[in-house]
Design a protein around this motif. Structure first.
Motif, short mmCIF file in Angstrom:
data_model
loop_
_atom_site.label_atom_id
_atom_site.label_comp_id
_atom_site.label_asym_id
_atom_site.label_seq_id
_atom_site.Cartn_x
_atom_site.Cartn_y
_atom_site.Cartn_z
N MET A 246 0.97 -0.95 -0.07
CA MET A 246 -0.34 0.15 0.55
C MET A 246 0.99 1.29 0.15
N LYS B 265 -0.54 4.64 -0.85
CA LYS B 265 -1.21 5.84 -0.96
C LYS B 265 -0.35 6.77 0.49
N TYR C 265 2.42 6.49 2.29
CA TYR C 265 2.22 7.19 3.89
C TYR C 265 2.99 7.80 4.19
N LEU D 214 -7.66 2.46 -5.14
CA LEU D 214 -9.53 2.25 -4.42
C LEU D 214 -9.98 3.24 -4.37
N LYS E 134 -14.59 -4.99 -4.34
CA LYS E 134 -14.83 -4.86 -2.66
C LYS E 134 -15.90 -5.19 -2.52
N ARG F 179 -17.60 1.39 4.72
CA ARG F 179 -16.76 2.52 4.54
C ARG F 179 -17.20 2.80 2.79
N PHE G 61 -11.86 -8.34 -2.44
CA PHE G 61 -11.15 -8.08 -1.86
C PHE G 61 -12.57 -6.96 -0.65
N HIS H 273 -12.05 -5.64 3.81
CA HIS H 273 -10.77 -5.00 4.33
C HIS H 273 -11.28 -5.72 6.29
N ASN I 84 -5.05 -6.44 5.79
CA ASN I 84 -3.97 -5.92 6.11
C ASN I 84 -2.74 -6.05 6.98
N THR I 85 -1.30 -4.93 7.29
CA THR I 85 -0.81 -5.67 8.34
C THR I 85 -0.94 -6.40 9.26
N ARG J 38 -2.44 -7.27 1.96
CA ARG J 38 -2.21 -5.59 1.78
C ARG J 38 -1.26 -5.62 3.28
N LEU J 39 -0.23 -5.33 2.13
CA LEU J 39 1.15 -4.92 3.77
C LEU J 39 0.91 -2.83 3.71
N GLY J 40 0.74 -2.17 4.56
CA GLY J 40 0.51 -0.64 4.62
C GLY J 40 1.25 -0.65 5.27
N ILE J 41 1.59 -0.46 7.26
CA ILE J 41 2.24 0.02 8.11
C ILE J 41 3.51 -0.41 8.54
N TYR K 157 0.09 5.95 11.75
CA TYR K 157 -0.37 6.45 10.64
C TYR K 157 -0.20 8.08 10.21
C1 LIG Z 1 -4.36 1.45 3.69
C2 LIG Z 1 -4.54 0.67 3.52
C3 LIG Z 1 -4.72 -0.78 3.53
C4 LIG Z 1 -3.39 -0.75 4.72
O1 LIG Z 1 -3.45 -1.46 6.23
P1 LIG Z 1 -2.17 -1.82 6.80
O2 LIG Z 1 -2.80 -1.40 8.10
O3 LIG Z 1 -1.21 -0.08 7.15
O4 LIG Z 1 -1.65 -2.31 6.63
C5 LIG Z 1 -4.94 -2.51 3.73
N1 LIG Z 1 -5.98 -1.99 3.07
C6 LIG Z 1 -6.53 -1.26 2.74
C7 LIG Z 1 -8.25 -1.26 1.71
C8 LIG Z 1 -6.81 -0.21 3.06
O5 LIG Z 1 -6.60 0.99 2.59
#
Ligand SMILES: *Cc1c(COP(=O)(O)O)cnc(C)c1O
Length: 844
Positions: free
Chosen positions: A510, A512, A516, A558, A603, A610, A637, A639, A680-681, A696-699, A827
């Motif tokens: 991720m 976006k 971050y 997204l 989605k 959301r 997918f 969330h 997510n993370t 989906r890896l973000g933070i 974040y």
């Molecule tokens: C931002 C986001 C993530 C990543 O989340 P983290 O907690 O940062 O890993 C995953 N999926 C979606 C849809 C997001 O908007």
């Protein structure tokens, strides 16, 4: 060297055929290699190899390369085709590949890593030169680099590039030994038992140097005792061993009995070098010691404890190697900081500057060129390179290698600085643009004419060329507030999560909101190079920016605005479809533009409320998707809303179950499989059953994961936000500081004004003592309100000067700490850092 016209015509055609060039001392025929590593397999074509490859992305000279298909996180055999397509014809493998590769040699062994080590060990044993083997828990690289600085003036030295001290790094380092080298220096790092025996066999050190041993035993060892005895195995055949007496009092029996020892100590008077006095004289460290019954001294330009200890180890080594005390002192005074890191920053005229102006050798040039190649944001690539010293190679051979490398990396413009490069300028023919200058000053005088514009510029020079002057001239005006991103740590975090994935599970990163807050193309380029499967951004603009920066990975958007669907198409972005209205608009758009099977991502709302289709909408959705040829549903997918929180685990389970029902129904309607992802993370480790086909890896990339205790995870913080002090003043008790007179000192004291405010992302909530910053390692509170561009700190309790560095967050005071101080989440802290704060990227 013969002038060009002296070469008989009939000869010049042959000049590039390897057998006519002086044999390199690390050139081996493939038949010799087969014998050395006892490999099976038939040699189909006789080749000479001189380069060992372990990474198919680092090919510079394929014809002379031998590729080792090592088993790492991925099976090296998977990369054979890629290497072959780039021209590599020699491979060491575990199995003969099924596929037919014409004219390629496959040497088959039972253990590819052992073969690499055996080949390096054989190479090492051909050279009868002194070799210093360096080990310890901390300081190995510093000590190695300093010993190099101290002895390079009178010896031709070969050493590990950077901190290549692992089971793979050491063999690659030792492979560089050439005819003409007079001394080797190799550091060895181990993480568990039995590894040192191998490194000892490869390095075969004759002199041992032990650096600092941490008191704790590391993961991978049962006890400190075990760790120390394992490390000391490096010294098995050393004739001379240099160490701090106090560290080995309980372990001397582990040293080879025949070895001569040279000890140093601050306590033990009988040590060979007894350091009895330490004082600071005008920001330098002054040491006095007794050596051979005489009092000697040494002045070092460092004050911190670790540097002093490393410096004493180097001092002892010089003396042990018979450098006269006066000469040792003279050289120690000039020790310079060791920086292995390459820095990327924004330059003038839309350039990116990759600054590696600290040192130069063929190996680190290869590493830096690779990094340059990863950065695709500029089509045009420039290398500014100085003469390379001390490589042990014949000059012409050295610059032939350099020129081959530069050409294979498709550099558009080559700027050589130094007399040796100038003399060998013919070797660089074939590069689109070349310029040569005798020295740095001359280059600087011609900077304007070189017209740097929208290009990536790698600056790589030997220390004496002072290339930092070029870097300064080409960098944008230094903004004093800076966000440093450690790319190695980011890769470490990426690999940590990869290692937690079940086999076959894909990874979407991720990126976006400027990844971050950490940067756009810089981060995306690194992720692309390191083969993540997908990227995701929030808005179309962010996707376009990535495409402009040369990102070829699939990109999911997204929140795609229907008004910009034409851009989605133009830039091959993949929209998330979260409602009937969006679906309808996109299908119509595809229809009108003659597009078929356009990849989209559906989605599902399983509880976040959301975006996404709800359960009751699925039947209708399936009807619309069935036999719809305008779009292709690449993935389905959802969330998770609280993957990290135990209190909501029941809810998470319900989300997973709703999601499972949804994708099952959709896949049935589509009649083809889709990629399914929900995690997510924090879900990656806590909910392995929810990894499905992709996560989906973000933070987590930034070293933050609420679900994993930091000390267990191996995650590392990657960002440091720093600024500095503009002014310091004394304030009387009762006086007020800042807007609205909110800050008051109870006693007389001092305050410092620093260059960061709420416009930079240091929110007003941090004011009036809520937030803290690190000044010279000490946490001090803010005082008064935070202003737009500045704020004030109460520094009454610390020693500070104007210009001193101030750290807002780093590994010591973390982003999580800041989030706690003002009651928010990490974040928000990260993404708040404004674009005016300069980003600098480090890579080691
Ligand atoms: C931002 C986001 C993530 C990543 O989340 P983290 O907690 O940062 O890993 C995953 N999926 C979606 C849809 C997001 O908007």
């Amino acid at each position: 060297m013969a002038k060009k016209f002296d070469v008989p015509i009939h000869f010049s055609v042959y000049i590039n055929i390897p057998t006519f060039v002086t044999m390199l001392s690390n050139q081996y025929s493939i038949a010799e290699v087969q014998q050395i590593i006892s490999a099976a397999g038939t040699i189909v074509r006789e080749n000479n190899i001189s380069i060992l490859l372990t990474d198919s992305r680092q090919i510079t000279n394929p014809a002379e390369s031998l590729f080792f298909a090592l088993h790492g996180r991925r099976n090296g055999h998977e990369f054979i085709a890629e290497a072959y397509n780039q021209g590599v014809r020699n491979f060491v493998v575990r199995h003969q590949p099924q596929q037919e590769y014409t004219a390629a040699n496959f040497l088959v062994v039972s253990d590819v890593l052992k073969a690499l080590q055996a080949l390096a060990a054989h190479h090492r044993s051909r050279f009868n030169i002194p070799v210093i083997g360096i080990t310890g828990s901390n300081g190995k690289t510093i000590v190695k680099e300093w010993l190099y600085q101290l002895m390079a003036a009178d010896k031709s030295i070969v050493r590990n590039p950077k901190s290549y001290n692992s089971q793979i790094g050491v063999p690659l380092s030792v492979w560089q030994i050439q005819e003409g080298n007079e001394l080797g220096m190799f550091e060895a790092g181990i993480s568990t038992i039995n590894e040192m025996d191998v490194l000892q066999a490869v390095i075969q050190p004759t002199i041992g140097v032990l650096t600092h041993l941490g008191s704790a035993h590391d993961e991978g060892f049962e006890s400190t005792q075990q760790k120390v005895t394992q490390k000391l195995k490096l010294f098995k055949n050393c004739g001379l061993i240099i160490y701090n007496h106090d560290q080995l009092v309980n372990y001397t029996t582990n040293l080879p009995a025949s070895a001569q020892t040279f000890t140093w100590s601050k306590n033990f008077k009988e040590a060979n070098l007894y350091v009895f006095s330490e004082t600071v004289i005008s920001k330098r460290y002054y040491l006095r010691a007794v050596y051979k019954g005489q009092e000697i001294e040494c002045l070092i330009p460092f004050l911190d404890e670790a540097s002093v200890e490393n410096a004493i180890t180097c001092w002892a080594t010089l003396l042990a190697m018979d450098y006269p005390a006066g000469e040792a002192d003279k050289r120690m005074e000039h020790l310079a900081p060791v920086s292995m890191r390459l820095e990327m920053k924004t330059g003038i005229n839309d350039c990116s500057i990759i600054d590696d102006s600290y040192n130069s050798d063929v190996q680190s040039l290869a590493i830096a060129l690779n990094f340059l190649q990863q950065q695709n944001q500029h089509k045009f690539k420039t290398l500014i390179l100085s003469d390379i010293f001390q490589s042990g190679l014949q000059q012409q051979e050295l610059y032939r290698q350099v020129a081959d490398m530069v050409k294979s990396k498709r550099i558009d413009r080559f700027i050589g600085v130094g007399e040796a490069l100038q003399q060998n300028r013919d070797l660089f023919d074939g590069i689109t643009q070349t310029h040569f200058f005798t020295d740095t000053t001359t280059l600087l005088a011609h900077l304007k004419e070189l017209n740097f514009n929208n290009e990536a510029i790698l600056i790589k020079g030997s220390r004496s060329f002072e290339f930092e002057r070029i870097s300064r001239a080409l960098s944008q005006q230094a903004h004093e507030t800076m966000l440093e991103i450690n790319l190695n740590a980011m890769l470490g975090n990426l690999n940590f999560y990869k290692s937690k994935l079940k086999s076959g599970v894909k990874l979407m990163a991720m990126v976006k909101a400027f990844s971050y807050g950490s940067g756009t193309f810089e981060v995306a380029n690194i992720l692309q190079y390191n083969k993540v499967d997908y990227l995701a951004v929030a808005y179309i603009d962010e996707g376009i920016a990535l495409r402009h920066a040369g990102i070829m990975l699939p990109i999911m958007v997204l929140n795609p605005e229907p008004s910009a669907y034409d851009k989605v198409l133009e830039f091959k972005l993949e929209p998330e479809i979260y409602s009937f209205s969006l679906l309808d608009k996109f299908v119509k758009f595809a229809q009108n533009n003659g597009v078929k099977n356009y990849p989209v991502h559906i989605k599902i709302d399983t509880g976040m409320h959301r975006l996404g289709f709800e359960e009751f909408e699925l039947d209708t959705l399936c009807e619309l998707l069935r036999n719809n040829h305008y779009i292709h549903v690449t993935s389905v997918f959802s969330h998770l809303v609280a993957s990290d929180a135990e209190a909501h685990d029941d809810f998470t389970l319900r989300q997973i179950s709703l999601f499972t029902n949804a994708f099952t129904q959709i896949e049935e309607a589509l009649g083809y499989p889709v990629i399914k992802h929900i995690s997510n993370t924090s879900g990656i480790i806590r909910w392995p059953e929810a990894q499905f086909d992709m996560v989906r890896l973000g933070i987590g990339l930034y070293g933050i994961d609420a679900a994993v205790p930091k000390h267990l995870s191996g995650l590392q913080p990657i960002a440091t936000l720093k600024t500095n002090i503009s002014q310091i003043r004394s304030i009387k008790a009762g006086e007020t500081v800042g807007y609205n007179r909110n800050g008051k000192l109870l006693n007389d004291g001092r305050i410092a004004t620093v260059r960061i405010g709420y416009a930079d992302g240091y929110l007003r909530a941090f004011g009036n003592g809520v937030g803290k910053m690190l000044v010279n390692g000490v946490l001090v509170p803010t005082i008064g309100n935070i202003a737009m561009d500045m704020c004030m700190l109460d520094v009454s309790a610390v020693e500070v000067n104007e210009g001193d560095e101030v750290v807002v967050f780093n590994a010591q005071q973390t982003i999580e700490d800041l989030a706690r101080q003002i009651g928010t989440i990490p974040y928000e802290i990260l993404t708040n850092i404004s674009q005016r704060v300069k980003r600098v990227y480090f890579y080691e």
